[in-house]
Write an enzyme that holds these catalytic residues in place. Structure first.
Site, PDB file in Angstrom:
ATOM      1  N   SER A 252       0.843  -1.197   0.000  1.00 23.29           N
ATOM      2  CA  SER A 252       0.000   0.000   0.000  1.00 23.29           C
ATOM      3  C   SER A 252       0.875   1.243   0.000  1.00 23.29           C
ATOM      4  CB  SER A 252      -0.908   0.000   1.229  1.00 23.29           C
ATOM      5  OG  SER A 252      -0.129   0.282   2.373  1.00 23.29           O
ATOM      6  N   LYS A 253       0.213   2.372  -0.085  1.00 20.63           N
ATOM      7  CA  LYS A 253       0.883   3.677  -0.160  1.00 20.63           C
ATOM      8  C   LYS A 253       1.978   3.840   0.895  1.00 20.63           C
ATOM      9  CE  LYS A 253      -0.445   6.262  -3.468  1.00 20.63           C
ATOM     10  NZ  LYS A 253       0.651   6.082  -4.376  1.00 20.63           N
ATOM     11  N   ARG A 254       1.719   3.286   2.090  1.00 21.59           N
ATOM     12  CA  ARG A 254       2.725   3.544   3.121  1.00 21.59           C
ATOM     13  C   ARG A 254       4.038   2.805   2.855  1.00 21.59           C
ATOM     14  NH1 ARG A 254       2.485  -0.598   6.899  1.00 21.59           N
ATOM     15  NH2 ARG A 254       0.746  -1.923   6.335  1.00 21.59           N
ATOM     16  N   GLY A 256       5.431   3.166  -0.006  1.00 20.86           N
ATOM     17  CA  GLY A 256       6.037   3.963  -1.087  1.00 20.86           C
ATOM     18  C   GLY A 256       5.130   3.954  -2.302  1.00 20.86           C
TER      19      GLY A 256
END
Ligand code: GLU
Length: 486
Positions: A252-254, A256
């Site tokens: 996921s986004k966290r 990167g």
């Protein structure tokens, strides 16, 4: 007809994600390695979440990765339309056929009733599924429900049996139809559900292998029942495992950047992403890691797709990107880094032919130091600086006792020659080293000060590149400047 027909079927509800890009790649590689047909189909039945921008961005990213399709948007084909939103009539026709064969039925339950049913199941601690209350309505029941103003959905009448998905990656996976529940084929607004549309499309587009993410494995059990009910052959299935972050949580986004477009902007090469994404869930029989797309087509086989989840490793992607950058012809690499050099303000928007020729030399000097294309801004800065921006370490080196001697000899040697190309630079550096050796200055004592004086840094491109690219005048200027610092 060609034997193998596969498809990538994105829902345009977001950008092309790392996970989905593996699916598109595996399909493309399989088609190309089998001399088969690769189809792109846009699954836009969810009108509220689908957007044209996402569709365009997905298409653009697939093209950028270099994966061409034989049938689908832009190219057409004999089995179109390739947009689910344009195939509604076919879905309705098929639903009616199933109703006539009593393999499907109309369900008049309202959202509220279904929600109550779901909650009740959860309270009792059982898996919620449709309770089948509209399975056996009489025509009179139906009339009454219609007169209440209810709009029906069409549900699939699930037969009671075991279903085995013969998966080419996971092996045989068994499901019990009891846990599935009669699912919706056509919603009350007349739109087909995902599970119905996907089967009709795969059936009528004559898909032979369904290669997709393992999040669809349980759906495949539903799909097998539908293929059979509709009287179509069941395709082969291959479910590839999920891409996870280094902490083993879903990518996921966290972790990167998650979309292909972001990696493109950061200066990754399409060939490197293709190489890396394939290795994320597939391995070659001889453990080789660097492949061009053409080489991957030769080497690829479904049976080497991994069963276990793939852990996304940005450092490995960077390493592979660096390897691909090293293998690029200089002219090609120069054209790819030009936009970054322009954006950094190092060069004019329309550089002259002479400037381009010089920039090629700069690029040659830094090629092996680049991990991404955007690194060129940092790596090549020393060639464009009017006044050197010395690092602390470089300044420290230039304080050394023997620096005046090193710089004096370097200056004398460079002054002798007018044109200094790479070979000449190598000869001159040897001469400098030879003369310094006689004064007992060797190795690091020679090369570190030269580098610090000419580049203002303690690491970077080979010195012969630095000297030949900067040219005699610039080198002498920098030596003077360094002498003043001493
Ligand atoms: N549209 C589905 C998705 O984006 C793909 C379904 C399939 O490949 O069968 O997840």
């Amino acid at each position: 007809m060609k034997n193998v027909r596969v498809r990538f079927a994105p829902s345009p509800t977001g950008h092309l994600h790392i996970g989905a890009s593996r699916t598109v790649l595996f399909n493309w590689l399989f088609a190309r390695s089998q001399n088969g047909v690769f189809i792109l189909r846009i699954e836009d039945t969810d009108r509220s979440r689908s957007a044209v921008e996402y569709e365009q961005s997905i298409i653009e990213d697939i093209k950028w990765l270099g994966l061409n399709w034989d049938e689908g948007p832009e190219v057409g084909g004999d089995y179109g339309p390739y947009y689910q939103s344009k195939r509604g009539e076919l879905y309705k026709k098929m639903a009616i056929e199933l109703l006539e064969k009593e393999l499907a039925y109309r369900c008049y339950c309202t959202e509220d009733e279904l929600e109550r049913n779901r909650k009740g199941a959860l309270e009792r601690g059982v898996m919620p599924k449709y309770d089948g209350r509209c399975r056996n309505l009489t025509p009179e029941d139906e009339q009454r429900l219609i007169s209440e103003g209810r709009k029906p959905t069409i549900r699939f009448r699930i037969p009671k049996r075991k279903i085995v998905v013969h998966d080419l990656v996971k092996g045989d996976v068994e499901f019990d139809s009891d846990v599935i529940g009669d699912f919706v084929l056509i919603r009350s607004d007349g739109m087909a559900s995902f599970n119905f549309a996907v089967v009709i499309d795969d059936a009528t587009m004559k898909i032979t292998h369904v290669i997709r993410g393992e999040d669809h494995l349980a759906n495949s059990a539903r799909h097998i029942l539908l293929f059979e009910a509709l009287g179509y052959p069941v395709p082969k299935f291959a479910h590839n495992s999920m891409a996870l972050g280094p902490d083993h949580a879903k990518l996921s986004k966290r972790h990167g950047a998650t979309s292909i477009g972001e990696y493109r902007k950061q200066g990754f090469l399409p060939s490197a992403l293709v190489n890396y994404l394939v290795l994320l869930g597939w391995s070659s029989s001889d453990g080789r890691e660097i492949f061009t797309p053409q080489e991957l087509i030769q080497a690829f086989s479904i049976d080497r797709i991994s069963k276990s989840p793939a852990i996304f490793d940005i450092d490995k992607l960077k390493w592979i990107n660096g390897q691909h950058i090293r293998r690029l012809p200089l002219k090609k690499l120069t054209s790819l880094v030009l936009p970054y050099l322009k954006e950094a303000g190092y060069i004019a928007s329309e550089p002259s032919i002479e400037e381009i020729a010089w920039i090629e030399k700069v690029v040659e000097a830094v090629q092996t130091n680049l991990v991404t294309l955007s690194d060129v801004v940092k790596s090549a800065k020393l060639f464009f600086e009017e006044k050197l921006d010395y690092s602390e370490d470089a300044l420290e080196i230039l304080k050394g006792e023997q620096i005046p001697t090193v710089l004096k000899i370097l200056k004398e040697v460079l002054e002798k020659e007018d044109k200094i190309d790479i070979d000449m630079a190598k000869v001159l550096l040897k001469e400098v080293a030879g003369r310094l050796k006689m004064k007992n200055i060797k190795g690091k004592g020679t090369y570190h000060p030269i580098r610090a004086a000419l580049t203002g840094r303690i690491s970077g491109p080979e010195l012969f590149y630095v000297i030949s690219v900067l040219g005699k005048e610039k080198c002498l200027e920098r030596i003077e400047e360094a002498m003043e610092l001493v």
